[in-house]
Design a protein around this motif. Structure first.
Motif, PDB file in Angstrom:
ATOM      1  N   ASP A 221      52.998 -16.549 -12.739  1.00 25.18           N
ATOM      2  CA  ASP A 221      52.654 -15.384 -13.669  1.00 25.18           C
ATOM      3  C   ASP A 221      53.497 -15.298 -14.744  1.00 25.18           C
ATOM      4  N   LEU A 222      53.419 -15.974 -15.813  1.00 26.12           N
ATOM      5  CA  LEU A 222      54.066 -15.963 -17.013  1.00 26.12           C
ATOM      6  C   LEU A 222      53.628 -14.962 -17.684  1.00 26.12           C
ATOM      7  N   LYS A 223      54.687 -14.049 -18.390  1.00 28.54           N
ATOM      8  CA  LYS A 223      54.061 -12.968 -19.148  1.00 28.54           C
ATOM      9  C   LYS A 223      55.108 -12.200 -19.994  1.00 28.54           C
ATOM     10  N   SER A 224      54.731 -11.559 -21.048  1.00 28.62           N
ATOM     11  CA  SER A 224      55.441 -10.787 -22.061  1.00 28.62           C
ATOM     12  C   SER A 224      55.298  -9.521 -21.786  1.00 28.62           C
ATOM     13  N   ASN A 225      56.456  -8.560 -21.388  1.00 32.04           N
ATOM     14  CA  ASN A 225      56.363  -7.056 -21.117  1.00 32.04           C
ATOM     15  C   ASN A 225      56.908  -6.317 -22.414  1.00 32.04           C
ATOM     16  N   ILE A 226      55.998  -5.703 -23.087  1.00 35.43           N
ATOM     17  CA  ILE A 226      56.552  -4.906 -24.134  1.00 35.43           C
ATOM     18  C   ILE A 226      57.220  -3.708 -23.814  1.00 35.43           C
TER      19      ILE A 226
ATOM     20  N   ARG B  26      60.770 -23.125   6.746  1.00 32.08           N
ATOM     21  CA  ARG B  26      61.885 -22.494   5.849  1.00 32.08           C
ATOM     22  C   ARG B  26      61.264 -21.985   4.611  1.00 32.08           C
ATOM     23  N   THR B  27      61.851 -20.686   4.328  1.00 28.71           N
ATOM     24  CA  THR B  27      61.325 -20.004   3.078  1.00 28.71           C
ATOM     25  C   THR B  27      62.589 -19.396   2.290  1.00 28.71           C
ATOM     26  N   ALA B  28      62.148 -19.255   1.120  1.00 31.19           N
ATOM     27  CA  ALA B  28      63.245 -18.931   0.202  1.00 31.19           C
ATOM     28  C   ALA B  28      62.865 -17.864  -0.912  1.00 31.19           C
ATOM     29  N   ASP B  29      63.487 -16.962  -1.189  1.00 32.90           N
ATOM     30  CA  ASP B  29      63.281 -16.174  -2.179  1.00 32.90           C
ATOM     31  C   ASP B  29      64.570 -15.931  -3.302  1.00 32.90           C
ATOM     32  N   ILE B  30      64.166 -16.345  -4.542  1.00 32.83           N
ATOM     33  CA  ILE B  30      65.272 -16.459  -5.548  1.00 32.83           C
ATOM     34  C   ILE B  30      64.936 -15.586  -6.663  1.00 32.83           C
ATOM     35  N   LYS B  31      65.981 -15.084  -7.279  1.00 32.36           N
ATOM     36  CA  LYS B  31      65.917 -14.073  -8.464  1.00 32.36           C
ATOM     37  C   LYS B  31      66.935 -14.509  -9.325  1.00 32.36           C
ATOM     38  N   PHE B  32      66.657 -14.736 -10.522  1.00 30.51           N
ATOM     39  CA  PHE B  32      67.819 -15.265 -11.373  1.00 30.51           C
ATOM     40  C   PHE B  32      67.521 -15.273 -13.002  1.00 30.51           C
ATOM     41  N   LYS B  33      68.434 -15.256 -13.784  1.00 27.40           N
ATOM     42  CA  LYS B  33      68.177 -14.984 -15.299  1.00 27.40           C
ATOM     43  C   LYS B  33      68.434 -16.078 -16.148  1.00 27.40           C
ATOM     44  N   VAL B  34      67.419 -16.416 -17.006  1.00 27.98           N
ATOM     45  CA  VAL B  34      67.405 -17.773 -17.608  1.00 27.98           C
ATOM     46  C   VAL B  34      67.683 -17.407 -19.306  1.00 27.98           C
ATOM     47  N   LYS B  35      67.860 -18.670 -20.051  1.00 30.35           N
ATOM     48  CA  LYS B  35      67.896 -18.437 -21.340  1.00 30.35           C
ATOM     49  C   LYS B  35      66.475 -18.080 -21.907  1.00 30.35           C
ATOM     50  N   ASP B  36      65.887 -19.179 -21.341  1.00 30.30           N
ATOM     51  CA  ASP B  36      64.285 -18.881 -21.985  1.00 30.30           C
ATOM     52  C   ASP B  36      63.253 -19.346 -20.676  1.00 30.30           C
ATOM     53  N   VAL B  37      62.415 -18.464 -20.370  1.00 32.30           N
ATOM     54  CA  VAL B  37      61.714 -18.349 -19.494  1.00 32.30           C
ATOM     55  C   VAL B  37      60.741 -19.562 -19.539  1.00 32.30           C
ATOM     56  N   ALA B  38      59.984 -19.820 -20.621  1.00 29.78           N
ATOM     57  CA  ALA B  38      59.030 -20.781 -20.899  1.00 29.78           C
ATOM     58  C   ALA B  38      59.481 -22.128 -20.491  1.00 29.78           C
ATOM     59  N   LYS B  39      60.648 -22.330 -21.229  1.00 29.61           N
ATOM     60  CA  LYS B  39      61.277 -23.721 -21.000  1.00 29.61           C
ATOM     61  C   LYS B  39      61.652 -24.036 -19.559  1.00 29.61           C
ATOM     62  N   SER B  40      62.431 -23.007 -18.882  1.00 28.39           N
ATOM     63  CA  SER B  40      62.861 -23.090 -17.440  1.00 28.39           C
ATOM     64  C   SER B  40      61.661 -23.345 -16.525  1.00 28.39           C
ATOM     65  N   THR B  41      60.429 -22.572 -16.923  1.00 33.58           N
ATOM     66  CA  THR B  41      59.399 -22.667 -16.180  1.00 33.58           C
ATOM     67  C   THR B  41      58.881 -24.174 -15.888  1.00 33.58           C
ATOM     68  N   TYR B  42      58.810 -24.643 -17.121  1.00 37.71           N
ATOM     69  CA  TYR B  42      58.358 -25.953 -17.285  1.00 37.71           C
ATOM     70  C   TYR B  42      59.166 -27.018 -16.625  1.00 37.71           C
ATOM     71  N   ALA B  43      60.371 -26.786 -16.690  1.00 34.98           N
ATOM     72  CA  ALA B  43      61.451 -27.696 -16.144  1.00 34.98           C
ATOM     73  C   ALA B  43      61.256 -27.577 -14.429  1.00 34.98           C
ATOM     74  N   ILE B  44      61.284 -26.493 -14.132  1.00 27.60           N
ATOM     75  CA  ILE B  44      61.182 -26.231 -12.771  1.00 27.60           C
ATOM     76  C   ILE B  44      59.929 -26.851 -12.092  1.00 27.60           C
TER      77      ILE B  44
ATOM     78  N   TYR C 289      60.671  -6.747 -26.524  1.00 27.72           N
ATOM     79  CA  TYR C 289      59.831  -7.338 -25.071  1.00 27.72           C
ATOM     80  C   TYR C 289      60.624  -8.051 -24.358  1.00 27.72           C
ATOM     81  N   THR C 290      60.318  -8.293 -23.013  1.00 30.49           N
ATOM     82  CA  THR C 290      61.069  -9.093 -22.039  1.00 30.49           C
ATOM     83  C   THR C 290      59.901 -10.102 -21.508  1.00 30.49           C
ATOM     84  N   VAL C 291      60.437 -11.346 -21.157  1.00 29.14           N
ATOM     85  CA  VAL C 291      59.553 -12.288 -20.749  1.00 29.14           C
ATOM     86  C   VAL C 291      60.063 -12.616 -19.119  1.00 29.14           C
ATOM     87  N   ASP C 292      59.199 -12.746 -18.301  1.00 32.25           N
ATOM     88  CA  ASP C 292      59.509 -13.132 -16.754  1.00 32.25           C
ATOM     89  C   ASP C 292      58.286 -13.858 -16.376  1.00 32.25           C
ATOM     90  N   ASN C 293      58.430 -14.414 -15.270  1.00 30.46           N
ATOM     91  CA  ASN C 293      57.769 -15.216 -14.526  1.00 30.46           C
ATOM     92  C   ASN C 293      57.861 -15.266 -13.158  1.00 30.46           C
TER      93      ASN C 293
END
Length: 297
Positions: free
Chosen positions: A93-98, A60-78, A117-121
């Motif tokens: 790979d957590l980063k801020s893109n200017i 089983r493999t999964a690829d998921i893309k979604f928007k969150v309110k706060d990437v850093a907080k959601s990353t820690y929760a996940i 800027y936008t933050v993604d991971n």
């Protein structure tokens, strides 16, 4: 009577308003439950559920893309949810893109710096196949908008069986070859070729074993790749205004004085250079006197 009628009408209107408000609250709660249920059903899938009483093996493999309110907080929760259910993160790979940066001068010594800027991971993790559906459902509360969700369950039962049968055949062939080498010994026409064949069989057997172990690992632990992002953020900060080079230029009077000194230094250099040529002038003068006194007669 009129006062009683007005009071009764007011109480009736108040009761009607409370009833409407209560109805709206119940409707909102119901809508929230529906949205939550819809999100759960969207991110989850039957492909992520381990079938009971089945001999089939799935990768089983999964690829998921979604928007969150706060990437850093959601990353820690996940990541906490992954660890809680026996999984582990293999890449993040957590980063801020200017996107845009500008500076506005607000005073003689201050500048307003504006950064958009936008933050993604991007996260890759593995979880036990029995916990994949549970982990995916635990992430529903982090999703603000689901872009895409791809879940695959590849049946590798026949491939595992094929590898085991191939491993058995290779082992039998290797045993017969080694037995022939041991029993016939020097009677073999080319003992080196036989040894090379035995080594090739052993290598092929090892490769089959490793391939099976890799497949079994993929069956036991599902692999999930997840891309999180959030809305563009604007950050403003007041910073010190560093003086430009032009502000350190001297005034015109000082520049003229420096120019006069530089010109005088150049003149001194020319005079000193000319004085270094006194011997040339002396020789020329003596030659002139000789020419005038002797050669002219």
């Amino acid at each position: 009577m009129k006062h009683l009628s007005k009071l009764g009408l007011a109480l009736l209107l108040l009761g009607f308003a409370c009833a409407c408000k209560q109805a709206d609250y119940v409707a909102d709660e119901a809508n929230a439950s529906v949205v939550s249920a819809d999100s759960t059903s969207v991110i989850s899938s039957n492909a992520a559920v381990e079938p009971k009483n089945s001999n089939r093996k799935f990768v089983r493999t999964a690829d998921i893309k979604f928007k969150v309110k706060d990437v850093a907080k959601s990353t820690y929760a996940i990541e906490n949810s992954i660890a809680k259910h026996g999984g582990f993160v293999t890449f993040t790979d957590l980063k801020s893109n200017i996107n845009q940066k500008s500076e506005t001068k607000i005073s003689q010594d201050s500048i307003l710096e504006t950064i958009q800027y936008t933050v993604d991971n991007t996260i890759t993790f593995r979880v036990p196949n029995t916990q994949l559906d549970t982990v995916l459902k635990s992430m529903v509360k982090e999703i603000n908008f689901l872009d895409s969700r791809l879940i695959k369950a590849d049946d590798v039962s026949l491939q595992l069986l094929s590898n085991k049968l191939a491993q058995k055949r290779i082992k039998n062939s290797q045993s017969r070859l080694e037995k022939g080498i041991d029993t016939k010994g020097k009677k073999l026409n080319d003992i080196t070729t036989a040894e090379d064949k035995a080594l090739d069989k052993a290598t092929e057997s090892d490769a089959t074993i490793l391939n099976n172990l890799s497949l079994e690992d993929q069956v036991n632990f599902s692999t999930v790749t997840m891309y999180l992002y959030q809305r563009e953020t604007t950050k403003q900060e007041v910073i010190a205004n560093e003086k430009s080079v032009n502000e350190y230029r001297p005034n015109i009077g000082l520049q003229i004085w420096d120019s006069l000194k530089t010109g005088w230094f150049i003149l001194e250099g020319i005079i000193a250079f000319v004085m270094q040529l006194w011997s040339v002038f002396l020789i020329g003068f003596v030659g002139f006197l000789v020419y005038k006194k002797f050669l002219k007669k």
